[in-house]
Design a protein around this motif. Structure first.
Motif, short mmCIF file in Angstrom:
data_model
loop_
_atom_site.label_atom_id
_atom_site.label_comp_id
_atom_site.label_asym_id
_atom_site.label_seq_id
_atom_site.Cartn_x
_atom_site.Cartn_y
_atom_site.Cartn_z
N ASP A 35 6.64 7.87 0.47
CA ASP A 35 5.82 8.29 1.62
C ASP A 35 6.66 9.31 2.53
O ASP A 35 7.84 8.98 2.63
CB ASP A 35 5.04 7.50 2.72
CG ASP A 35 6.18 6.20 3.03
OD1 ASP A 35 6.02 6.10 4.17
OD2 ASP A 35 6.96 5.77 2.50
N ALA A 78 -9.27 3.83 -4.08
CA ALA A 78 -7.73 3.10 -4.31
C ALA A 78 -7.81 1.88 -5.20
O ALA A 78 -8.79 1.30 -5.46
CB ALA A 78 -7.55 2.64 -2.76
N GLU A 137 -5.26 -0.68 -7.70
CA GLU A 137 -4.10 -1.60 -7.88
C GLU A 137 -3.33 -1.30 -9.15
O GLU A 137 -3.91 -0.98 -10.22
CB GLU A 137 -4.31 -3.16 -7.64
CG GLU A 137 -3.05 -3.99 -7.72
CD GLU A 137 -3.65 -5.40 -7.65
OE1 GLU A 137 -4.11 -5.82 -6.55
OE2 GLU A 137 -3.50 -6.34 -8.59
N GLY A 140 -2.89 5.20 -0.55
CA GLY A 140 -3.99 4.17 -0.38
C GLY A 140 -3.91 3.26 -1.49
O GLY A 140 -4.52 1.96 -1.40
N ASP A 141 -3.21 3.71 -2.48
CA ASP A 141 -3.23 2.61 -3.79
C ASP A 141 -2.59 1.40 -3.46
O ASP A 141 -1.47 1.65 -2.59
CB ASP A 141 -2.84 3.34 -5.14
CG ASP A 141 -3.72 4.51 -5.50
OD1 ASP A 141 -5.01 4.32 -5.37
OD2 ASP A 141 -3.33 5.77 -5.80
N ARG A 142 -2.54 0.47 -4.39
CA ARG A 142 -1.77 -0.76 -4.18
C ARG A 142 -1.00 -1.17 -5.08
O ARG A 142 -1.21 -1.84 -6.18
CB ARG A 142 -2.80 -1.92 -3.99
CG ARG A 142 -3.92 -1.76 -2.77
CD ARG A 142 -4.94 -2.77 -2.53
NE ARG A 142 -5.48 -2.76 -3.65
CZ ARG A 142 -6.73 -2.31 -4.03
NH1 ARG A 142 -7.03 -1.44 -3.30
NH2 ARG A 142 -7.53 -2.50 -5.12
N SER A 185 0.96 -1.17 -0.18
CA SER A 185 -0.03 0.00 0.09
C SER A 185 0.76 1.26 0.03
O SER A 185 1.87 1.27 0.73
CB SER A 185 -0.95 0.19 1.48
OG SER A 185 -1.69 1.20 1.33
N ASP A 186 0.60 2.14 -0.72
CA ASP A 186 1.33 3.54 -0.88
C ASP A 186 0.74 4.48 -0.18
O ASP A 186 -0.33 4.26 0.54
CB ASP A 186 1.63 3.77 -2.37
CG ASP A 186 0.29 4.25 -3.06
OD1 ASP A 186 -0.58 4.64 -2.53
OD2 ASP A 186 0.42 4.36 -4.43
N ARG A 203 -2.05 5.98 7.00
CA ARG A 203 -2.23 4.86 6.00
C ARG A 203 -3.25 5.24 5.29
O ARG A 203 -3.93 4.12 4.58
CB ARG A 203 -2.03 3.65 6.81
CG ARG A 203 -0.65 3.48 7.56
CD ARG A 203 -0.57 1.89 7.93
NE ARG A 203 0.18 1.75 9.35
CZ ARG A 203 0.52 0.59 9.60
NH1 ARG A 203 -0.08 -0.50 9.07
NH2 ARG A 203 1.28 0.55 10.65
N SER A 204 -4.06 6.39 5.58
CA SER A 204 -5.31 6.47 4.97
C SER A 204 -5.13 6.80 3.48
O SER A 204 -3.84 7.08 3.00
CB SER A 204 -5.97 7.60 5.69
OG SER A 204 -5.24 8.77 5.50
N GLY A 205 -6.06 6.93 2.59
CA GLY A 205 -5.91 7.22 1.35
C GLY A 205 -7.32 7.49 0.46
O GLY A 205 -8.20 7.85 1.28
#
Length: 799
Positions: free
Chosen positions: A526, A539, A541, A78-80, A74-75, A533-535
Motif C-alpha cells: 500500500d 473483495a 480472499e 480491500g482483498d483479504r 486486508s490489502d 482502507r476502502s476497496g
C-alpha cells in the motif's frame, strides 16, 4: 416481528463487518485454544514492514491431527490475503506456530488480525496445496506489545541490558518533533530477545536494522548454544540480506569460539580472540564517554582481535582500536550485511545502567549514526515541515499512460457526439431543409458513437501483463550476493485470479555453510502515507504461504495491483568493478584506479562517495559525520555508458567536487522560511527529483542540517522521514574506508524510457515485462584504517 428483524439485522452486520473479539472467541467452540505468544519478535512490530506472529495452539481433541492455520489481513484494494501454514497438533500439548506477513502502513497497536483454524483439504491449485475446510477456531488477535510507527528504526537486543542504546530514543529539544538534535529520527531499541525466541524465517527479523547480542555470563536465554536449526538459518539469512549482527563478548564463560556449540562460527570475523585481564579502561575514555570525571574500571577484562593470516578480504576488518593499537572492534562482511565483534564488556552494569557509556561517542562509530543524543537546553533548532524521502514511490510506479489516454479519448468522443447529435447535426439538416429526419439522425448518431466508444474501449483495454517498477539494487564488491527491493504496479488485464511468482536465487553456490537458497518473497503493498482502507465491492480472499510467501494468487479485475518484492541471490546485473581485474586504492584523500560496468543501460545522476576514515578518537562526532568523506557528483546530462572505463583519478578531478561531505549531506535537506508557515504534513515534493530523494534515502542516517540553520531564526529545517526504505540505507559503510557508487539506470515508468527490473515477477512460468528505474548502489571496501588517538593533523587533508 421485531425479533426477526433484529436477528436478520445482526446476521447482516456480522456478514458485512466481521465479528467482535468476544463473538469470535465464542465461535471457537473450545476445540482449539488460540493464544498469541508474540506479535512481532519481542512483541514489537513496525507498520509497513514484515511481521512475525507466534501463535500458541492447544488442541482439546483426543488424537493428533493437522490443522490449517490462517491469519487474514486486508490489502490496499480491500482483498483479504490469508497467510496460511499447516500445523500438526497433539492433544493438550501447546504448539508454537510462526506465520509471517507484511503489515500495511496504516496498522496501529489497536488494530486486529483475524486468526482462523480450519480442517485442511488437499487442493493443488492453492499456493500451499491446501484450502480451508471446516472451521475449528476463530479469534481476532491484538498485538501483545507495541506496533511502532512506520518511520521508526528498530535495534534488537538479545539480553536485558541495552548498553546505552536507549539513548537513541531520547527526544531532544527540537520543538515538537521527536528526533535527536542534528538528526532526523529517533531509534527504538527492543531488549529482552532470547536465542530460543528468534523466529524461524528471516522476515521476522526484517524490522531490525541491527541486532546486538549482549550475552550475560551464565545466562541460558542468551547463550549462543541455544541457537539451533531453522533459527540459526533465519539469522544468517537476515545478515546476508543486509542485517548487522553485533556480538558483545562477555568477560568470562563465552562460548562464541566453540565450533561445536556456536552455529554462527562461519560468519564471525576471521580473527584470533585474545582475553586480557587487569586492563585500565580509563585509557579508553575517549572511546566510551565525553565525561572527564566518570569513574571507569581500573582492572577490567578486555578482548582484543588479531586478523588471521588466512583471512580473505572483508573477513577481518579492524573498525576501532585502543590507544596502543589493539583492535577492540572487528567486522566481517557477509553478503550485503555484516557481523561485528566488540571486545569491551558493554553489558556490564557499569555501562548498561550506570550511564557512563555515551552512545554518540561509542555507538555512532559502530553503527554509522550522527546526532546529539543528550543536547544542552540551549541547543535548539526550529524544525519545520515533515518530508517523506520515499513517499514519491507510489507516483513513480503509477500506471497513468493508458488511463489518461482513455480519459481524453472519452472526453473527445463525447464532445464530438454532442456536436453531431446536437447543434452541428441539426444545423446541417436545417441547411438542407431536412429537419424532419432529426430524430433518425439522432438515433443513427447514437448507434454509431455507441459502437465507436465500445470499439475504442476494447482497443485501449490492456491485453498483456506488465509491471511498472522502482527498484533498489545493492552489491558489495567481493560478495557473491546481490539484494533488491522492488515496488511494482502490476497490470493484470484478465478477470479472475492470477498467480504471481517471485524469482529464485538462480543457483547461488553453497559456501561457508550460509543459506544460499535465498530468492524472493512478495507481499501486497500500500502506498506510503495511505490511510484509506476502502476497496472493491467484490473483495476476495486469497491464500498466501505464511512461511515462504514466494507467490500470490491475486484477484484480477483488469486493473492494477501493487506489490513489494524482496529478493537476494546470485548477481543479476554486471555491477561496477575494477577495470581489467585491477583494484581501487586510496592515497590519502585521492582515489586511484578505474571502474567499468556491464549494466543494461547507461548510468545517470552518478554520485561517488569516498569514505576516507573515521575522525580521531576523542573528536566530537555528534554534530558531524563519524568519518571524513568526499563526494563527487556528475551533471544530470552526463552518462556513464556500459563498457566504458571510468578513471577515478581523472574523473573525480573533472567532476563537480563536493569537497565537504558535511555540506553536501546538509544541502540534501530542504529548508523553508517560517514566514510562510509550517507544513505539518508529509510532503515529498520538496525534493527536486526522484533521484535526489532516493539518494537521501540511501544516505539517510548521515543527513544533517544546513550549517547556518542554527544561526538564522527565520530558517526552518525540514524533518526527513523514511518508511518504505527502512533498513535500506548505507549508513554502516560510513564507519570504515570504502568507495560508494550511487547511480540510476532507466527512467521512471511513466517517462517512456524505463528499463526492465533486474529481478521481475512471473505469471506462472512466464516472466512479466517490466519498465521503470533502478537505483544502483555499489560499495567497494578499501583497506581498513582504524581511527587514531592523535590529533586531526594526522589525517590527510581534503583537496
Amino acid at each position: 416481528m421485531h425479533t426477526r428483524l433484529l436477528a436478520l439485522l445482526s446476521v447482516v452486520i456480522l456478514f458485512l463487518f466481521g465479528s467482535s473479539p468476544a463473538l469470535a472467541q465464542a465461535a471457537q467452540g473450545e476445540e482449539i485454544k488460540i493464544d498469541v505468544g508474540e506479535f512481532g519478535v519481542g512483541n514489537v512490530a513496525r507498520a509497513g514492514d514484515w511481521c512475525g506472529v507466534r501463535l500458541k495452539l492447544t488442541d482439546s481433541a483426543i488424537k493428533q491431527r493437522e490443522v490449517l492455520v490462517r491469519l487474514v489481513m486486508s490489502d490496499a484494494d480491500g482483498d483479504r490475503p490469508a497467510y496460511s501454514r499447516l500445523v500438526t497438533l497433539n492433544p493438550g500439548a501447546p504448539i508454537d506456530a510462526w506465520l509471517y506477513f507484511r503489515l500495511p502502513f496504516w496498522f496501529r497497536t489497536g488494530d486486529t488480525v483475524l486468526a482462523l483454524l480450519n480442517e485442511p483439504i488437499t487442493d493443488d491449485r492453492e499456493p500451499i496445496g491446501l484450502r480451508p475446510g471446516r472451521l475449528l477456531a476463530r479469534r481476532q488477535i491484538l498485538p501483545g506489545g507495541k506496533v511502532q510507527d512506520s518511520g521508526t528504526p528498530l535495534i534488537g537486543v538479545i539480553g536485558v541490558h541495552e548498553m546505552g542504546l536507549r539513548q537513541y530514543a531520547a527526544v531532544a529539544a527540537t520543538g515538537s518533533m521527536s528526533n535527536p538534535l542534528l538528526a532526523h529520527e529517533a531509534i527504538e531499541s527492543v531488549p529482552g530477545l532470547t536465542a530460543k525466541g528468534l523466529p524461524d524465517r528471516w522476515m521476522g527479523l526484517s524490522p531490525f536494522e541491527t541486532i546486538v547480542w549482549g550475552e550475560s555470563t551464565g545466562g541460558t536465554d542468551t547463550d549462543i548454544s541455544q541457537l539451533r536449526g531453522e533459527r540459526t538459518r533465519s539469522l544468517k539469512e537476515w545478515v546476508q540480506r543486509g542485517g548487522h549482527l553485533i556480538v558483545v563478548l562477555p568477560p568470562s564463560g563465552q562460548a562464541w569460539t566453540n565450533a561445536s556449540t556456536n552455529e554462527l562460527m562461519d560468519i564471525l570475523p576471521a580473527v584470533n580472540i585474545m582475553r586480557r585481564e587487569g586492563v585500565d579502561l580509563s585509557d579508553f575514555r575517549g572511546l566510551i564517554t565525553r565525561s572527564k570525571e566518570a569513574a571507569l574500571p581500573r582492572s577490567a577484562v578486555l578482548h582484543v582481535f588479531e586478523p588471521l593470516n588466512t583471512a580473505a578480504p572483508g573477513d577481518a576488518i579492524r573498525v576501532l582500536s585502543g590507544p596502543k593499537g589493539e583492535c577492540v572492534v572487528a567486522r566481517r562482511i557477509v553478503g550485503i550485511g555484516a557481523v561485528t565483534l566488540i571486545g569491551l564488556d558493554l553489558s556490564s552494569r557499569l555501562f548498561s545502567q550506570g550511564g557512563v557509556l555515551d552512545a554518540d561517542v561509542f555507538w555512532h562509530r559502530v553503527l554509522g549514526k550522527r546526532g546529539i543524543l543528550q543536547p544542552d537546553q540551549k541547543e535548539v533548532i526550529q524544525r519545520g515541515p515533515v518530508i517523506g524521502v520515499d513517499q514519491t514511490i507510489a507516483s513513480q510506479i503509477a500506471k497513468r499512460g493508458t488511463a489518461v489516454t482513455g480519459v481524453f479519448l472519452g472526453i473527445g468522443v463525447f464532445v464530438l457526439y454532442w456536436l453531431l447529435a446536437g447543434p452541428l447535426g441539426f444545423g446541417v439538416l436545417k441547411a438542407r431543409k431536412a429537419t424532419r429526419f432529426a430524430w433518425l439522425g439522432f438515433l443513427l448518431t447514437a448507434v454509431a458513437f455507441t459502437g465507436l466508444a465500445f470499439g475504442a474501449a476494447t482497443w485501449f483495454r490492456p491485453r498483456r501483463f506488465e509491471a511498472a517498477h522502482l527498484t533498489l539494487l545493492d552489491h558489495i564488491y567481493g560478495q557473491r550476493i546481490q539484494r533488491a527491493r522492488s515496488w511494482m504496479s502490476l497490470m493484470l488485464p484478465h478477470d479472475g485470479t492470477v498467480r504471481v511468482v517471485a524469482p529464485d536465487s538462480e543457483g547461488l553456490p553453497q559456501a561457508q555453510g550460509l543459506r544460499h537458497d535465498l530468492g524472493g518473497v512478495i507481499s501486497p503493498w500500500d502506498p506510503v502515507g495511505n490511510a484509506q482502507r476502502s476497496g472493491f465491492l467484490d473483495a476476495r480472499e486469497y491464500q498466501v504461504d505464511g512461511r515462504d510467501p514466494t507467490q500470490l494468487d491475486l484477484p484480477s479485475r483488469s486493473t492494477v495491483k501493487q506489490v513489494q518484492l524482496d529478493w537476494a541471490g546470485a548477481p543479476r546485473w554486471g555491477m561496477p568493478h575494477p577495470y581489467q581485474g585491477g583494484e581501487i586504492r586510496a592515497d590519502g584523500a585521492k582515489l586511484i584506479g578505474a571502474l567499468v560496468h556491464e549494466l543494461p543501460g547507461p548510468v545517470h545522476d552518478l554520485l561517488i562517495c569516498h569514505v576516507i576514515g573515521q575522525q580521531p578518537i576523542g573528536a566530537d562526532v555528534r554534530s558531524r559525520l563519524v568519518s571524513r568523506v568526499q563526494f563527487w557528483k556528475w551533471p544530470a546530462n552526463k552518462e556513464w555508458a556500459p563498457g566504458v572505463p571510468l578513471d577515478l583519478t581523472v574523473e573525480t578531478e573533472q567532476a563537480l567536487a563536493l569537497n565537504s561531505g558535511e555540506l553536501y549531506l546538509s544541502n540534501l535537506v530542504p529548508t523553508s522560511n517560517l514566514n510562510f508557515g509550517i507544513n505539518t504534513g508529509t510532503d515529498s515534493r520538496a525534493f527536486r527529483s526522484v533521484t535526489e530523494a532516493m539518494v537521501a534515502a540511501s544516505l539517510f542516517p548521515e543527513l544533517g542540517i544546513p550549517d547556518d540553520a542554527s544561526k538564522q531564526q527565520s530558517v526552518s529545517v525540514a524533518v526527513l522521514r523514511r518508511e518504505a526504505t527502512q533498513g535500506y540505507d548505507l549508513g554502516r559503510w560510513f564507519t570504515q574506508p570504502c568507495v560508494i557508487v550511487i547511480g540510476f539506470v532507466g527512467e521512471p515508468a511513466g517517462s517512456g524510457s524505463g528499463l526492465a527490473a533486474p529481478v521481475t515477477l512471473s505469471i506462472g512460468a512466464t516472466p512479466m515485462e517490466s519498465k521503470g528505474m533502478t537505483v544502483v548502489r555499489w560499495v567497494y571496501p578499501l583497506a581498513d584504517l582504524p581511527p587514531s588517538w592523535k590529533g586531526p593533523s594526522d589525517l590527510p587533508a581534503l583537496k
